[in-house]
Design an enzyme around this catalytic site. Structure first.
Site, PDB file in Angstrom:
ATOM      1  N   ARG A 171      -6.044  16.373  -0.360  1.00 42.31           N
ATOM      2  CA  ARG A 171      -6.966  15.136  -0.982  1.00 42.31           C
ATOM      3  C   ARG A 171      -7.297  15.971  -2.193  1.00 42.31           C
ATOM      4  O   ARG A 171      -7.977  15.370  -3.004  1.00 42.31           O
ATOM      5  CB  ARG A 171      -7.819  15.130   0.000  1.00 42.31           C
ATOM      6  CG  ARG A 171      -7.761  14.441   1.228  1.00 42.31           C
ATOM      7  CD  ARG A 171      -8.564  14.381   2.316  1.00 42.31           C
ATOM      8  NE  ARG A 171      -9.498  13.713   2.112  1.00 42.31           N
ATOM      9  CZ  ARG A 171      -9.897  12.359   2.869  1.00 42.31           C
ATOM     10  NH1 ARG A 171      -8.923  11.915   3.820  1.00 42.31           N
ATOM     11  NH2 ARG A 171     -10.984  11.829   2.495  1.00 42.31           N
ATOM     12  N   HIS A 188      -5.632 -28.967 -19.299  1.00 40.38           N
ATOM     13  CA  HIS A 188      -4.430 -29.111 -20.144  1.00 40.38           C
ATOM     14  C   HIS A 188      -3.105 -28.974 -19.092  1.00 40.38           C
ATOM     15  O   HIS A 188      -2.110 -28.399 -19.718  1.00 40.38           O
ATOM     16  CB  HIS A 188      -4.489 -27.944 -20.852  1.00 40.38           C
ATOM     17  CG  HIS A 188      -5.845 -27.963 -21.954  1.00 40.38           C
ATOM     18  ND1 HIS A 188      -5.785 -28.854 -22.804  1.00 40.38           N
ATOM     19  CD2 HIS A 188      -6.836 -27.369 -21.965  1.00 40.38           C
ATOM     20  CE1 HIS A 188      -6.849 -28.799 -23.513  1.00 40.38           C
ATOM     21  NE2 HIS A 188      -7.740 -27.842 -22.880  1.00 40.38           N
ATOM     22  N   GLU A 203      -4.693 -12.418 -10.528  1.00 41.90           N
ATOM     23  CA  GLU A 203      -4.436 -11.474  -9.551  1.00 41.90           C
ATOM     24  C   GLU A 203      -4.485 -12.020  -8.053  1.00 41.90           C
ATOM     25  O   GLU A 203      -3.530 -11.803  -7.147  1.00 41.90           O
ATOM     26  CB  GLU A 203      -5.497 -10.261  -9.642  1.00 41.90           C
ATOM     27  CG  GLU A 203      -5.645  -9.370  -8.368  1.00 41.90           C
ATOM     28  CD  GLU A 203      -4.085  -8.351  -8.315  1.00 41.90           C
ATOM     29  OE1 GLU A 203      -3.133  -8.724  -9.106  1.00 41.90           O
ATOM     30  OE2 GLU A 203      -3.969  -7.636  -7.428  1.00 41.90           O
ATOM     31  N   LYS A 244      -1.430 -12.120  -5.647  1.00 45.14           N
ATOM     32  CA  LYS A 244      -1.252 -11.441  -4.342  1.00 45.14           C
ATOM     33  C   LYS A 244      -0.786 -12.307  -3.260  1.00 45.14           C
ATOM     34  O   LYS A 244       0.249 -12.143  -2.531  1.00 45.14           O
ATOM     35  CB  LYS A 244      -2.675 -11.087  -3.885  1.00 45.14           C
ATOM     36  CG  LYS A 244      -3.336  -9.723  -4.156  1.00 45.14           C
ATOM     37  CD  LYS A 244      -2.889  -8.504  -3.885  1.00 45.14           C
ATOM     38  CE  LYS A 244      -1.557  -8.067  -4.602  1.00 45.14           C
ATOM     39  NZ  LYS A 244      -1.836  -7.264  -5.832  1.00 45.14           N
ATOM     40  N   LYS A 264       8.107  -1.536  -4.582  1.00 43.98           N
ATOM     41  CA  LYS A 264       6.725  -0.806  -5.086  1.00 43.98           C
ATOM     42  C   LYS A 264       7.054  -0.159  -6.526  1.00 43.98           C
ATOM     43  O   LYS A 264       6.055  -0.235  -7.074  1.00 43.98           O
ATOM     44  CB  LYS A 264       6.492   0.192  -3.870  1.00 43.98           C
ATOM     45  CG  LYS A 264       5.246   1.007  -4.297  1.00 43.98           C
ATOM     46  CD  LYS A 264       4.309   0.181  -3.753  1.00 43.98           C
ATOM     47  CE  LYS A 264       2.684   0.707  -4.243  1.00 43.98           C
ATOM     48  NZ  LYS A 264       1.780  -0.367  -4.263  1.00 43.98           N
ATOM     49  N   CYS A 312     -13.120  14.869  -0.916  1.00 46.21           N
ATOM     50  CA  CYS A 312     -13.865  15.662   0.147  1.00 46.21           C
ATOM     51  C   CYS A 312     -13.104  15.584   1.324  1.00 46.21           C
ATOM     52  O   CYS A 312     -12.862  14.353   1.645  1.00 46.21           O
ATOM     53  CB  CYS A 312     -15.207  15.339   0.153  1.00 46.21           C
ATOM     54  SG  CYS A 312     -16.188  15.468  -1.282  1.00 46.21           S
ATOM     55  N   TRP A 367     -14.995  18.041  -3.147  1.00 48.22           N
ATOM     56  CA  TRP A 367     -14.289  17.837  -4.305  1.00 48.22           C
ATOM     57  C   TRP A 367     -15.597  17.225  -5.340  1.00 48.22           C
ATOM     58  O   TRP A 367     -15.939  16.023  -5.124  1.00 48.22           O
ATOM     59  CB  TRP A 367     -13.286  16.394  -4.238  1.00 48.22           C
ATOM     60  CG  TRP A 367     -12.813  16.101  -5.639  1.00 48.22           C
ATOM     61  CD1 TRP A 367     -11.285  16.882  -6.115  1.00 48.22           C
ATOM     62  CD2 TRP A 367     -12.582  15.076  -6.438  1.00 48.22           C
ATOM     63  NE1 TRP A 367     -11.185  16.377  -6.995  1.00 48.22           N
ATOM     64  CE2 TRP A 367     -11.747  15.277  -7.516  1.00 48.22           C
ATOM     65  CE3 TRP A 367     -13.827  14.295  -6.475  1.00 48.22           C
ATOM     66  CZ2 TRP A 367     -11.835  14.336  -8.354  1.00 48.22           C
ATOM     67  CZ3 TRP A 367     -13.566  13.352  -7.495  1.00 48.22           C
ATOM     68  CH2 TRP A 367     -12.702  13.383  -8.591  1.00 48.22           C
ATOM     69  N   GLU A 424       2.921 -13.253  -3.607  1.00 46.22           N
ATOM     70  CA  GLU A 424       3.654 -11.628  -3.223  1.00 46.22           C
ATOM     71  C   GLU A 424       3.896 -11.848  -1.732  1.00 46.22           C
ATOM     72  O   GLU A 424       4.921 -11.338  -1.117  1.00 46.22           O
ATOM     73  CB  GLU A 424       2.929 -10.529  -3.693  1.00 46.22           C
ATOM     74  CG  GLU A 424       3.323 -10.223  -5.056  1.00 46.22           C
ATOM     75  CD  GLU A 424       2.550  -8.922  -5.386  1.00 46.22           C
ATOM     76  OE1 GLU A 424       3.079  -7.890  -5.961  1.00 46.22           O
ATOM     77  OE2 GLU A 424       1.362  -8.590  -5.275  1.00 46.22           O
ATOM     78  N   ASN A 478     -18.898  13.208   2.895  1.00 47.86           N
ATOM     79  CA  ASN A 478     -17.904  12.732   1.739  1.00 47.86           C
ATOM     80  C   ASN A 478     -18.273  11.357   1.427  1.00 47.86           C
ATOM     81  O   ASN A 478     -18.789  10.353   2.297  1.00 47.86           O
ATOM     82  CB  ASN A 478     -16.499  12.785   2.743  1.00 47.86           C
ATOM     83  CG  ASN A 478     -15.515  11.874   1.594  1.00 47.86           C
ATOM     84  OD1 ASN A 478     -15.450  11.768   0.689  1.00 47.86           O
ATOM     85  ND2 ASN A 478     -14.466  11.197   2.591  1.00 47.86           N
ATOM     86  N   GLY A 479     -18.690  11.206  -0.058  1.00 48.09           N
ATOM     87  CA  GLY A 479     -18.856   9.983  -0.621  1.00 48.09           C
ATOM     88  C   GLY A 479     -20.099  10.188  -1.430  1.00 48.09           C
ATOM     89  O   GLY A 479     -20.034  11.281  -1.954  1.00 48.09           O
TER      90      GLY A 479
HETATM   91  C1  G6P Z   1       5.822  -3.889  -8.762  1.00 47.72           C
HETATM   92  C2  G6P Z   1       4.427  -3.929  -7.726  1.00 47.72           C
HETATM   93  C3  G6P Z   1       3.111  -4.376  -8.195  1.00 47.72           C
HETATM   94  C4  G6P Z   1       2.792  -3.581  -9.468  1.00 47.72           C
HETATM   95  C5  G6P Z   1       3.922  -3.409 -10.405  1.00 47.72           C
HETATM   96  C6  G6P Z   1       3.575  -2.604 -11.412  1.00 47.72           C
HETATM   97  O1  G6P Z   1       5.618  -5.278  -9.219  1.00 47.72           O
HETATM   98  O2  G6P Z   1       4.938  -4.601  -6.488  1.00 47.72           O
HETATM   99  O3  G6P Z   1       2.369  -4.048  -7.008  1.00 47.72           O
HETATM  100  O4  G6P Z   1       1.355  -3.857  -9.818  1.00 47.72           O
HETATM  101  O5  G6P Z   1       5.086  -3.065  -9.830  1.00 47.72           O
HETATM  102  O6  G6P Z   1       3.659  -1.251 -10.962  1.00 47.72           O
HETATM  103  P1  G6P Z   1       2.991  -0.010 -11.304  1.00 47.72           P
HETATM  104  O7  G6P Z   1       3.491   1.090 -10.514  1.00 47.72           O
HETATM  105  O8  G6P Z   1       3.420   0.344 -12.974  1.00 47.72           O
HETATM  106  O9  G6P Z   1       1.685  -0.280 -11.558  1.00 47.72           O
END
Ligand code: G6P
Length: 606
Positions: free
Chosen positions: A27, A502, A479, A483, A601, A2, A74, A486, A98-99
């Site tokens: 969107r 372990h 994760e 993060k 990316k 939306c 939407w 990274e 929107n929401g």
């Molecule tokens: C790269 C990105 C990550 C992502 C991974 C898989 O390592 O930096 O952020 O999770 O690729 O990418 P995908 O586009 O397949 O989710």
């Protein structure tokens, strides 16, 4: 998704509203509408389908008003037909939204017996009647809006106008973004600065809980409690369809904060909000007969898959095999015999994931992909596509795409469980309700950013950081560690809490922060035992939990309080604090948050 537009102008605003709505077309939407104040009365035009349908409607039945609101819808609650298109209104008030209003069923059930007549199947219409009821009880316009907002649960952005009140508009934001544009003798409202780019680049972004009163010559913003607040005026760089950072310092921050909205959008694609049931697309395979599910992905997307393994095995009783794509592609496991292979990818271009998909296809598996970029190779080569509706993700470290992947995988687990008769109708409603509440709970955590900044200062001094979790919190620990390393370049490891003894326990001393992701689920006590083992060795425990700190019976270095949610949706909720910890630590370290060194990316090479 939306899109919202509002204009208080000097001349008829309909053409400019259409212009702004066109800039929100990216969107995605399925109907559109506009309402203006015509000689004191509210008038609206709506049309199914594309904006051109609304335009031709306006040609034959023009609107001249100088104050108006517009919307591209939407569909979430109710089919994409004219009756459900926004604006929703009665003779007194008109609203675009929107929401998702989570408690619309309760509101409707309370309002209908009092004579408030609902004409659509939408959740939005409840807002119209709640405001009207407040007016009927003698509230002023400001009071009516403020009181109505306090009665709405969910994530939303709103624009509201009233009959007889030209040159006045209300705006409200709770989870879904909303930008106020400052013109010369005109005021604007838009879902983003892109919508307003032809008129102004002087923008004020509302923050969560804010509501605003707009007049032709200015505006006042109030917070949730009704206190007057100032929000900065920023110069938007949005002159074209470029994604900008809003008023965030980094794309990653913007993307973290967008989660309540994009999760709502993604869920709306798979859930019938009216009935509270999963409405899953046909995957071209009988889900009742699927003997197993194979999952594969890379990086953060792999961790989303790992959460899904727990969900699918628990809620659908289907065995799940999962591996990182770069391993699975060369392992070439025997597949086929009626299983489905699910590939998770933000970009849809990751080379290893694509290669594994091709292997699965060659083995005769039904190939389903969960992808954010619909035009990508993985999307195109799949038998069935389950899109995430996260919108463009610019920050290299994935955040909103991850939680949207979780949202789709959660719906897949429910759909499988339902098809196999493992989930009852009542259980399905409970699980779906838990999902619908996720955006609101995420907003609560996002509203408490300060605590993350304080902890980030301590984390930035660490050389190593350990993350622990059990069950679905184990992938979240992985994760969280990913993060952090990274974007802050601090060495971090995620471990299953039960594995502590372990190996990783050898690393613990008073210099190692240990972040324990431990929502109060059925494994909470087990995780607490591991946490105590860390504390006994002088480790600095940072607990991420909805449990009170006293419950763990040892000294904590910090406690990040989570809202109490269903154990089903804990992974979605826990994702936000681990993202914020990494983000703020990277900010303290002064790293290139959006483009960390050496990372890409979209990884199109193996
Ligand atoms: C790269 C990105 C990550 C992502 C991974 C898989 O390592 O930096 O952020 O999770 O690729 O990418 P995908 O586009 O397949 O989710």
């Amino acid at each position: 998704m939306c899109g919202i537009v509002g204009i208080i102008g000097e001349k008829g605003v309909a053409p400019d509203i259409i212009d702004a709505l066109r800039r929100l077309e990216y969107r995605g939407y399925d109907s559109a509408g506009i309402a203006t104040i015509e000689n004191g009365h509210l008038e609206r035009r709506r049309a199914e389908g594309k904006l051109r349908n609304l335009e031709s409607r306006l040609l034959s039945e023009p609107l001249q008003g100088r104050t108006g609101i517009g919307h591209t819808r939407w569909a979430t609650h109710g089919r994409p037909i004219e009756r459900n298109a926004h604006p929703h209104m009665n003779g007194r008030v008109s609203v675009v939204h929107n929401g998702i209003i989570e408690n619309f069923r309760e509101l409707k059930a309370a309002l209908e017996p009092k004579g408030y007549v609902f004409e659509s199947d939408t959740d939005t219409e409840a807002i119209v009647h709640v405001i009207t009821e407040e007016l009927d009880q003698g509230a002023t316009l400001e009071q009516a809006v403020k009181n109505a907002l306090s009665r709405l649960h969910g994530a939303f952005a709103l624009a509201i106008i009233f009959a007889g009140h030209d040159e006045l508009m209300f705006a409200a934001r709770q989870g879904s973004p909303l930008a106020i544009g400052h013109g010369t003798g005109e005021m604007y409202l838009g879902s983003d600065a892109i919508a307003l780019a032809p008129f102004t680049n002087a923008i004020t972004y509302l923050e969560d809980g804010d509501w605003a009163v707009l007049r032709r010559d200015g505006m006042q913003i109030y917070d949730r409690a009704g206190a007057r607040v100032e929000r900065p005026l920023v110069k938007s760089g949005a002159s074209s369809l470029l994604v900008d950072k809003g008023n965030h310092r980094h794309f990653m921050a913007k993307e973290i904060y967008e989660q309540p909205e994009v999760i709502s959008d993604t869920l709306a694609n798979y859930i019938d909000m009216t009935t509270g049931t999963v409405n899953f697309p046909d995957l071209g395979i009988d889900l009742a007969k699927v003997p197993w599910v194979t999952l594969s992905a890379c990086g953060t997307a792999y961790y989303a898959g790992l959460v899904a393994k727990y969900w699918i095995e628990r809620y659908a009783c289907v065995p799940v095999e999962i591996d990182i794509a770069s391993e699975m592609r060369y392992r070439e496991p025997p597949l086929g015999s009626g299983g489905i292979s699910v590939f998770v990818s933000q970009s849809g271009e990751t080379a290893d994931t694509l290669a594994t998909l091709r292997h699965a296809k060659a083995e005769g598996e039904r190939v389903v992909s969960i992808v954010n970029v619909r035009t990508s190779t993985i999307a195109r080569e799949s038998d069935a596509l389950l899109p995430t509706l996260a919108g463009p993700e610019i920050g290299v470290a994935s955040t909103k795409a991850f939680t949207c992947q979780l949202a789709v995988l959660a719906c897949l687990a429910i759909a499988l469980g339902k098809a196999r008769g493992v989930i009852t109708a009542e259980a399905e409603r409970d699980l779906v309700q838990a999902l619908i509440e996720v955006p609101r709970h995420m907003s609560t955590i996002l509203g408490n950013e300060k605590q993350f900044k304080a902890i980030a200062h301590d984390l930035s001094k660490a050389r190593d950081v350990l993350y622990l979790g059990r069950g679905t919190s184990y992938p979240l620990a992985l994760e969280g560690a990913l993060k952090l390393k990274e974007i802050s370049y601090i060495h971090a490891e995620g471990y299953a809490a039960g594995e502590l003894k372990h190996g990783p326990i050898a690393l613990i001393d008073e210099n190692v922060p240990v972040i324990v992701v431990a929502p109060q689920d059925d494994l909470f006590d087990k995780t607490v035992s591991n946490l105590q083992e860390v504390a006994a060795r002088g480790g600095q425990v940072i607990l991420v939990s909805d449990a009170a700190p006293e419950k763990v019976g040892c000294k904590l270095a910090a406690h990040i309080a989570l809202p109490v949610v269903s154990s089903f949706t804990n992974p979605l909720i826990c994702a936000v604090p681990v993202q914020l910890l990494a983000y703020h630590t990277a900010v303290v370290m002064g790293t290139d948050v959006d483009q960390p060194r050496n990372l890409a990316k979209s990884v199109t090479v193996e």
